[in-house]
Design a protein around this motif. Structure first.
Motif, PDB file in Angstrom:
ATOM      1  N   VAL A 166       0.770  -1.564  -0.165  1.00  0.00           N
ATOM      2  CA  VAL A 166       0.106  -0.415   0.089  1.00  0.00           C
ATOM      3  C   VAL A 166       1.393   1.087  -0.030  1.00  0.00           C
ATOM      4  O   VAL A 166       1.788   1.183   1.018  1.00  0.00           O
ATOM      5  N   PRO A 167       1.168   2.286  -0.799  1.00  0.00           N
ATOM      6  CA  PRO A 167       1.423   3.627  -1.105  1.00  0.00           C
ATOM      7  C   PRO A 167       1.634   4.117   0.021  1.00  0.00           C
ATOM      8  O   PRO A 167       0.231   4.411   0.623  1.00  0.00           O
ATOM      9  N   ALA A 168       2.387   4.557   0.508  1.00  0.00           N
ATOM     10  CA  ALA A 168       2.271   5.911   1.826  1.00  0.00           C
ATOM     11  C   ALA A 168       1.483   6.936   1.502  1.00  0.00           C
ATOM     12  O   ALA A 168       0.800   7.178   2.423  1.00  0.00           O
ATOM     13  N   ALA A 169       1.032   7.778  -0.383  1.00  0.00           N
ATOM     14  CA  ALA A 169       0.511   8.274  -0.806  1.00  0.00           C
ATOM     15  C   ALA A 169      -0.709   7.808  -0.400  1.00  0.00           C
ATOM     16  O   ALA A 169      -2.717   9.073   0.182  1.00  0.00           O
ATOM     17  N   GLU A 170      -1.391   6.512   0.206  1.00  0.00           N
ATOM     18  CA  GLU A 170      -2.961   6.622   0.303  1.00  0.00           C
ATOM     19  C   GLU A 170      -3.175   6.132   1.670  1.00  0.00           C
ATOM     20  O   GLU A 170      -4.409   6.209   1.953  1.00  0.00           O
TER      21      GLU A 170
END
Length: 146
Positions: free
Chosen positions: A18-22
């Motif tokens: 899960v990307p940090a931006a999400e």
């Protein structure tokens, strides 16, 4: 902030990132241990993940998460708190571990349905024979009728 990495397991054979931006992290004052530092440091961590808006999930994973985690969600957002440590860094790591564990557990497929089985004729006969013997034993202990 780092990406949330979920190792491979049932339902996610190649793992999940899960990307940090999400992910959304919020910090606040913890009510736990810390002495005088409790009043000055923001060591409590709230980690939130919007399942419906995530681009890292397939449609089947998204549907399973929304169905399984439904009672825990606010709208479509899963939130995890961590405040057991005095350090914000350790609480951040604890929140990520907790989030990864919840997602991994929710993405696991349900167990196969139970297949109904029948008792064997021999097991039924053994059970009835044992009941008869126990009944006779107890009947011998009774007083004879007058």
């Amino acid at each position: 902030m780092l990406d949330l990495v979920i190792p491979p397991g049932p339902g996610i054979p190649h793992g999940l990132v899960v990307p940090a931006a999400e992910l959304d992290e919020r910090f606040s004052r913890s009510s736990g241990p810390g002495g005088q530092g409790v009043n000055t440091t923001d060591s409590r961590v709230q980690l939130s993940f919007d399942i419906a808006a995530s681009s890292s999930l397939s449609d089947t994973h998204r549907g399973r998460l929304l169905r399984v985690l439904g009672p825990r969600l606010v709208g479509t957002t899963l939130t995890v708190d961590a405040a057991e440590y005095r350090s914000q860094q350790r609480n951040r790591a604890a929140a990520r571990e907790r989030m990864a564990g919840l997602l991994r557990q929710a993405l696991a497929p349900p167990p196969p349905p139970r297949r109904a089985t029948r008792r064997t004729r021999g097991s039924v006969q053994r059970r009835l024979t044992a009941k008869r013997q126990r009944s006779e034993l107890k009947a011998q202990r009774r007083r004879p009728p007058d």
